[in-house]
Design a protein around this motif. Structure first.
Motif, PDB file in Angstrom:
ATOM      1  N   LYS A   1      -1.920-111.673   0.286  1.00 20.04           N
ATOM      2  CA  LYS A   1      -2.686-110.939   1.302  1.00 20.04           C
ATOM      3  C   LYS A   1      -1.790-109.985   2.080  1.00 20.04           C
ATOM      4  O   LYS A   1      -2.196-108.875   2.419  1.00 20.04           O
ATOM      5  N   GLN A   2      -0.559-110.382   2.325  1.00 18.88           N
ATOM      6  CA  GLN A   2       0.385-109.509   3.035  1.00 18.88           C
ATOM      7  C   GLN A   2       0.706-108.275   2.190  1.00 18.88           C
ATOM      8  O   GLN A   2       0.816-107.171   2.723  1.00 18.88           O
ATOM      9  N   ALA A   3       0.823-108.466   0.878  1.00 16.24           N
ATOM     10  CA  ALA A   3       1.110-107.337  -0.002  1.00 16.24           C
ATOM     11  C   ALA A   3      -0.062-106.368  -0.085  1.00 16.24           C
ATOM     12  O   ALA A   3       0.126-105.184  -0.379  1.00 16.24           O
ATOM     13  N   LEU A   4      -1.269-106.850   0.188  1.00 13.17           N
ATOM     14  CA  LEU A   4      -2.461-106.012   0.117  1.00 13.17           C
ATOM     15  C   LEU A   4      -2.735-105.258   1.418  1.00 13.17           C
ATOM     16  O   LEU A   4      -3.643-104.436   1.463  1.00 13.17           O
ATOM     17  N   ARG A   5      -1.965-105.554   2.466  1.00 13.55           N
ATOM     18  CA  ARG A   5      -2.177-104.863   3.739  1.00 13.55           C
ATOM     19  C   ARG A   5      -1.748-103.409   3.648  1.00 13.55           C
ATOM     20  O   ARG A   5      -0.881-103.057   2.850  1.00 13.55           O
ATOM     21  N   GLY A   6      -2.334-102.592   4.490  1.00 11.93           N
ATOM     22  CA  GLY A   6      -1.937-101.190   4.548  1.00 11.93           C
ATOM     23  C   GLY A   6      -2.497-100.392   3.387  1.00 11.93           C
ATOM     24  O   GLY A   6      -3.240-100.902   2.547  1.00 11.93           O
ATOM     25  N   ASP A   7      -2.156 -99.146   3.338  1.00  9.56           N
ATOM     26  CA  ASP A   7      -2.651 -98.254   2.302  1.00  9.56           C
ATOM     27  C   ASP A   7      -1.641 -98.118   1.175  1.00  9.56           C
ATOM     28  O   ASP A   7      -0.435 -98.141   1.405  1.00  9.56           O
ATOM     29  N   GLY A   8      -2.142 -97.953  -0.044  1.00  8.60           N
ATOM     30  CA  GLY A   8      -1.288 -97.640  -1.172  1.00  8.60           C
ATOM     31  C   GLY A   8      -1.060 -96.143  -1.234  1.00  8.60           C
ATOM     32  O   GLY A   8      -1.855 -95.355  -0.722  1.00  8.60           O
ATOM     33  N   VAL A   9       0.038 -95.738  -1.864  1.00  7.48           N
ATOM     34  CA  VAL A   9       0.389 -94.323  -1.959  1.00  7.48           C
ATOM     35  C   VAL A   9       0.606 -93.962  -3.421  1.00  7.48           C
ATOM     36  O   VAL A   9       1.262 -94.692  -4.165  1.00  7.48           O
ATOM     37  N   ILE A  10       0.006 -92.838  -3.827  1.00  9.76           N
ATOM     38  CA  ILE A  10       0.169 -92.327  -5.181  1.00  9.76           C
ATOM     39  C   ILE A  10       0.961 -91.029  -5.094  1.00  9.76           C
ATOM     40  O   ILE A  10       0.665 -90.179  -4.262  1.00  9.76           O
ATOM     41  N   THR A  11       1.966 -90.892  -5.945  1.00  8.16           N
ATOM     42  CA  THR A  11       2.778 -89.679  -5.944  1.00  8.16           C
ATOM     43  C   THR A  11       2.777 -89.071  -7.344  1.00  8.16           C
ATOM     44  O   THR A  11       2.244 -89.656  -8.282  1.00  8.16           O
ATOM     45  N   GLY A  12       3.387 -87.930  -7.470  1.00  8.34           N
ATOM     46  CA  GLY A  12       3.592 -87.312  -8.778  1.00  8.34           C
ATOM     47  C   GLY A  12       2.387 -86.557  -9.290  1.00  8.34           C
ATOM     48  O   GLY A  12       1.567 -86.043  -8.524  1.00  8.34           O
ATOM     49  N   THR A  13       2.244 -86.509 -10.614  1.00  7.26           N
ATOM     50  CA  THR A  13       1.202 -85.694 -11.236  1.00  7.26           C
ATOM     51  C   THR A  13      -0.195 -86.234 -10.969  1.00  7.26           C
ATOM     52  O   THR A  13      -1.149 -85.458 -10.897  1.00  7.26           O
ATOM     53  N   VAL A  14      -0.322 -87.557 -10.838  1.00  6.60           N
ATOM     54  CA  VAL A  14      -1.642 -88.128 -10.556  1.00  6.60           C
ATOM     55  C   VAL A  14      -2.117 -87.689  -9.173  1.00  6.60           C
ATOM     56  O   VAL A  14      -3.288 -87.343  -8.991  1.00  6.60           O
ATOM     57  N   ALA A  15      -1.210 -87.662  -8.203  1.00  2.72           N
ATOM     58  CA  ALA A  15      -1.564 -87.206  -6.858  1.00  2.72           C
ATOM     59  C   ALA A  15      -1.969 -85.744  -6.870  1.00  2.72           C
ATOM     60  O   ALA A  15      -2.872 -85.331  -6.141  1.00  2.72           O
ATOM     61  N   LYS A  16      -1.336 -84.954  -7.718  1.00  2.00           N
ATOM     62  CA  LYS A  16      -1.700 -83.530  -7.817  1.00  2.00           C
ATOM     63  C   LYS A  16      -3.105 -83.368  -8.382  1.00  2.00           C
ATOM     64  O   LYS A  16      -3.887 -82.529  -7.921  1.00  2.00           O
ATOM     65  N   LYS A  17      -3.477 -84.193  -9.365  1.00  4.33           N
ATOM     66  CA  LYS A  17      -4.828 -84.135  -9.929  1.00  4.33           C
ATOM     67  C   LYS A  17      -5.866 -84.536  -8.881  1.00  4.33           C
ATOM     68  O   LYS A  17      -6.940 -83.938  -8.801  1.00  4.33           O
ATOM     69  N   ILE A  18      -5.545 -85.546  -8.094  1.00  6.63           N
ATOM     70  CA  ILE A  18      -6.454 -85.969  -7.025  1.00  6.63           C
ATOM     71  C   ILE A  18      -6.600 -84.852  -5.998  1.00  6.63           C
ATOM     72  O   ILE A  18      -7.712 -84.533  -5.561  1.00  6.63           O
ATOM     73  N   ALA A  19      -5.497 -84.229  -5.622  1.00  4.32           N
ATOM     74  CA  ALA A  19      -5.536 -83.144  -4.652  1.00  4.32           C
ATOM     75  C   ALA A  19      -6.355 -81.971  -5.168  1.00  4.32           C
ATOM     76  O   ALA A  19      -7.093 -81.338  -4.408  1.00  4.32           O
ATOM     77  N   ASP A  20      -6.241 -81.670  -6.458  1.00  2.00           N
ATOM     78  CA  ASP A  20      -7.014 -80.569  -7.038  1.00  2.00           C
ATOM     79  C   ASP A  20      -8.516 -80.872  -7.006  1.00  2.00           C
ATOM     80  O   ASP A  20      -9.334 -79.972  -6.803  1.00  2.00           O
ATOM     81  N   ALA A  21      -8.880 -82.143  -7.217  1.00  4.02           N
ATOM     82  CA  ALA A  21     -10.293 -82.520  -7.178  1.00  4.02           C
ATOM     83  C   ALA A  21     -10.846 -82.447  -5.752  1.00  4.02           C
ATOM     84  O   ALA A  21     -12.034 -82.232  -5.543  1.00  4.02           O
ATOM     85  N   LEU A  22      -9.971 -82.613  -4.749  1.00  4.26           N
ATOM     86  CA  LEU A  22     -10.394 -82.570  -3.349  1.00  4.26           C
ATOM     87  C   LEU A  22     -10.171 -81.209  -2.720  1.00  4.26           C
ATOM     88  O   LEU A  22     -10.528 -81.000  -1.564  1.00  4.26           O
ATOM     89  N   ARG A  23      -9.554 -80.287  -3.435  1.00  4.54           N
ATOM     90  CA  ARG A  23      -9.091 -79.014  -2.871  1.00  4.54           C
ATOM     91  C   ARG A  23     -10.124 -78.233  -2.075  1.00  4.54           C
ATOM     92  O   ARG A  23      -9.821 -77.752  -0.995  1.00  4.54           O
ATOM     93  N   PRO A  24     -11.368 -78.033  -2.537  1.00  6.99           N
ATOM     94  CA  PRO A  24     -12.279 -77.184  -1.778  1.00  6.99           C
ATOM     95  C   PRO A  24     -12.519 -77.687  -0.358  1.00  6.99           C
ATOM     96  O   PRO A  24     -12.741 -76.893   0.548  1.00  6.99           O
ATOM     97  N   GLY A  25     -12.459 -79.014  -0.165  1.00 15.12           N
ATOM     98  CA  GLY A  25     -12.708 -79.557   1.166  1.00 15.12           C
ATOM     99  C   GLY A  25     -11.485 -79.618   2.055  1.00 15.12           C
ATOM    100  O   GLY A  25     -11.580 -79.969   3.217  1.00 15.12           O
ATOM    101  N   LEU A  26     -10.303 -79.310   1.520  1.00 16.94           N
ATOM    102  CA  LEU A  26      -9.079 -79.401   2.317  1.00 16.94           C
ATOM    103  C   LEU A  26      -8.849 -78.150   3.122  1.00 16.94           C
ATOM    104  O   LEU A  26      -9.200 -77.077   2.761  1.00 16.94           O
TER     105      LEU A  26
END
Length: 66
Positions: free
Chosen positions: A41-66
């Motif tokens: 449960k302690q390991a599940l606390r807080g937010d996870g972070v994604i970096t690299g190319t996967v984060a870029k794909k996520i950002a591109d999918a969200l781009r119009p609203g940013l």
């Protein structure tokens, strides 16, 4: 040419940080917490972070609203 739309499913699940990383809520946190160990449960606390190319794909999918 039609406008690019924000991916609404990703908009509900991810937030892009100022440095371009993607924050998300960790899985297995929804219910039945009593059988999970304190360490787990302690390991599940807080937010996870994604970096690299996967984060870029996520950002591109969200781009119009940013």
């Amino acid at each position: 040419m039609p406008k690019q739309k924000t991916h609404k499913g990703m908009q509900k699940r991810f937030k892009i940080t100022a440095t371009g990383k993607a924050k998300h809520r960790k899985a297995n946190r929804g219910h039945i917490m009593s059988k999970k160990s304190a360490d787990r449960k302690q390991a599940l606390r807080g937010d996870g972070v994604i970096t690299g190319t996967v984060a870029k794909k996520i950002a591109d999918a969200l781009r119009p609203g940013l």
